[in-house]
Scaffold this motif. Sequence first.
Motif, short mmCIF file in Angstrom:
data_model
loop_
_atom_site.label_atom_id
_atom_site.label_comp_id
_atom_site.label_asym_id
_atom_site.label_seq_id
_atom_site.Cartn_x
_atom_site.Cartn_y
_atom_site.Cartn_z
N GLU A 240 0.84 -1.20 0.00
CA GLU A 240 0.00 0.00 0.00
C GLU A 240 0.87 1.25 0.00
O GLU A 240 0.58 2.23 -0.69
N GLN A 241 1.96 1.22 0.78
CA GLN A 241 2.84 2.39 0.84
C GLN A 241 3.49 2.67 -0.50
O GLN A 241 3.61 3.83 -0.92
N ASP A 242 3.92 1.63 -1.18
CA ASP A 242 4.53 1.82 -2.50
C ASP A 242 3.53 2.46 -3.46
O ASP A 242 3.88 3.37 -4.23
N ARG A 243 2.30 2.01 -3.42
CA ARG A 243 1.27 2.59 -4.30
C ARG A 243 1.01 4.05 -3.93
O ARG A 243 0.93 4.93 -4.82
N LEU A 244 0.90 4.34 -2.65
CA LEU A 244 0.64 5.71 -2.21
C LEU A 244 1.82 6.63 -2.54
O LEU A 244 1.63 7.79 -2.88
N ALA A 245 3.02 6.11 -2.44
CA ALA A 245 4.20 6.91 -2.77
C ALA A 245 4.18 7.32 -4.24
O ALA A 245 4.60 8.44 -4.59
N ARG A 246 3.70 6.44 -5.09
CA ARG A 246 3.60 6.79 -6.51
C ARG A 246 2.58 7.90 -6.72
O ARG A 246 2.77 8.80 -7.55
N ILE A 247 1.47 7.83 -5.98
CA ILE A 247 0.47 8.90 -6.10
C ILE A 247 1.03 10.21 -5.57
O ILE A 247 0.76 11.29 -6.12
N MET A 248 1.85 10.15 -4.52
CA MET A 248 2.43 11.35 -3.92
C MET A 248 3.32 12.11 -4.89
O MET A 248 3.64 13.28 -4.65
N ARG A 249 3.65 11.51 -5.99
CA ARG A 249 4.44 12.21 -7.01
C ARG A 249 3.72 13.43 -7.55
O ARG A 249 4.34 14.29 -8.20
N ILE A 250 2.43 13.56 -7.29
CA ILE A 250 1.72 14.77 -7.73
C ILE A 250 2.36 16.02 -7.15
O ILE A 250 2.26 17.11 -7.74
N THR A 251 3.04 15.91 -6.00
CA THR A 251 3.66 17.07 -5.38
C THR A 251 5.06 17.35 -5.94
O THR A 251 5.67 18.35 -5.57
N ALA A 252 5.56 16.47 -6.81
CA ALA A 252 6.93 16.61 -7.31
C ALA A 252 7.02 16.85 -8.81
O ALA A 252 8.11 17.13 -9.32
N VAL A 253 5.90 16.76 -9.53
CA VAL A 253 5.96 16.86 -11.00
C VAL A 253 5.72 18.28 -11.51
O VAL A 253 5.83 18.53 -12.71
N THR A 254 5.37 19.18 -10.61
CA THR A 254 5.11 20.56 -11.05
C THR A 254 6.42 21.31 -11.23
O THR A 254 7.46 20.94 -10.68
N LYS A 255 6.36 22.39 -11.99
CA LYS A 255 7.53 23.22 -12.25
C LYS A 255 7.21 24.68 -11.95
O LYS A 255 6.09 25.14 -12.18
#
Length: 309
Positions: A240-255
Motif C-alpha cells: 500500500e505504501q509503494d502505491r501511495l508513494a507513486r500517487i504522492m508524485r503529484i507534489t513533485a511533478v510541477t515546475k
Amino acid sequence: MADYKQFTGVIPPVVVPLTADRQLDVVSLERSINRMIDAGVDGLFILGSSSEVVFSTDERRAQVIQNTVKFVDGRVPVLAGIIDTETERMIEHGKRAEQMGVDALVATCPFYALQGTDEIEWSFRCLHDALDLPIFAYDIPVCVHNKLNTDMLIRLGRDGVLAGVKDSSGDDIAFRYLVMGNEDAGHPMSILTGHEVVVDGAYLSGADGSVPGLANVEPYGYVRQWKAAQAGDWATVKAEQDRLARIMRITAVTKGVQGFGAGVGAFKTAMQLMGIFETNQMPRPVHSLKGDNVEAIRQVLVETGLLEA
C-alpha cells in the motif's frame, strides 16, 4: 489524562476548498469530509498546514471548525489546530475551538519570539492549564524554527500535559526514539506520523497512526494500510505504501512552484480533477496551479488509476 487510543489510526489533515473568489467552499468541504469518513478514517485534523491555518482570519478559522463539526456529526473525533505565534493567542484560539465542539487541540511551539526548551515546555503547560481538551504537540520545525525536544515531549506526556504528538519533523531517528520513550513511559501519548511516504516504517517502529495530507486525495489506501498494520500483515503495509508513494508524485511533478503551492496546491488540483473540489483556488499570496502543472498532475492520477485516461 486522555486515553491515547481515542486518537489512533488514520487522521487526515483536512484540505480546505475555496471558491473562485477565495471564500470557503462549504459544499466541497462536506463532500470531502464524507468521502474520507466513508473510506474509514479514524479522525480528522483541521486548521493545520493543509487547512491553511496561517492564511486564515479568525472568522475563517471559525467557519472551518463550525462546518466540520456539523458535517462530521460525531462520527469521528475532530482535532483542531490552535496554531499561532505565541501562547496567549493559542489559548484564545483554544477556548473558541472548545466552545465549538471539537474533541482535541493541536499546538506548535511559539514561533515568532523564538524561545528555548524551557519556555517551549512552559508554553505547553500553560495551554494545558488554561484549556480543558486533550492537547497534541505539532512538531514541524521547518515552519516554527524549533525541533521539539524528545525528552521534553515524553515528560509532558507522562505528566498528563500532552495527549499526543503529531510529528512532521521529517526526522525519522528522533521519531523512533520518541516512540520508544513513550512506550517506556507507559504509553501516555498517541504518536502520529505526518509523513505520506514512509508511514510503513513509522508503523513498524510503533506509531499509533498517521496524519497524511495525501489521504484527502486517496484515503482508502491509508485505511487499508492501517488495518494491515494492526493485523501484522507487513507485506500489505509495504505494498500500500509503494502505491501511495507513486500517487504522492503529484507534489513533485510541477515546475516553477515550491513549498505550500506545490504540496497543498497539488492536493487541491488532484481533488478538483477527481470531482471532489470545484476549484483548486489557493489563499493569497499563493498562486493556484495552472496549465502544464495541472496536466502533469492529471498524468500521475491516470498512471496510478485514480483517473481514467
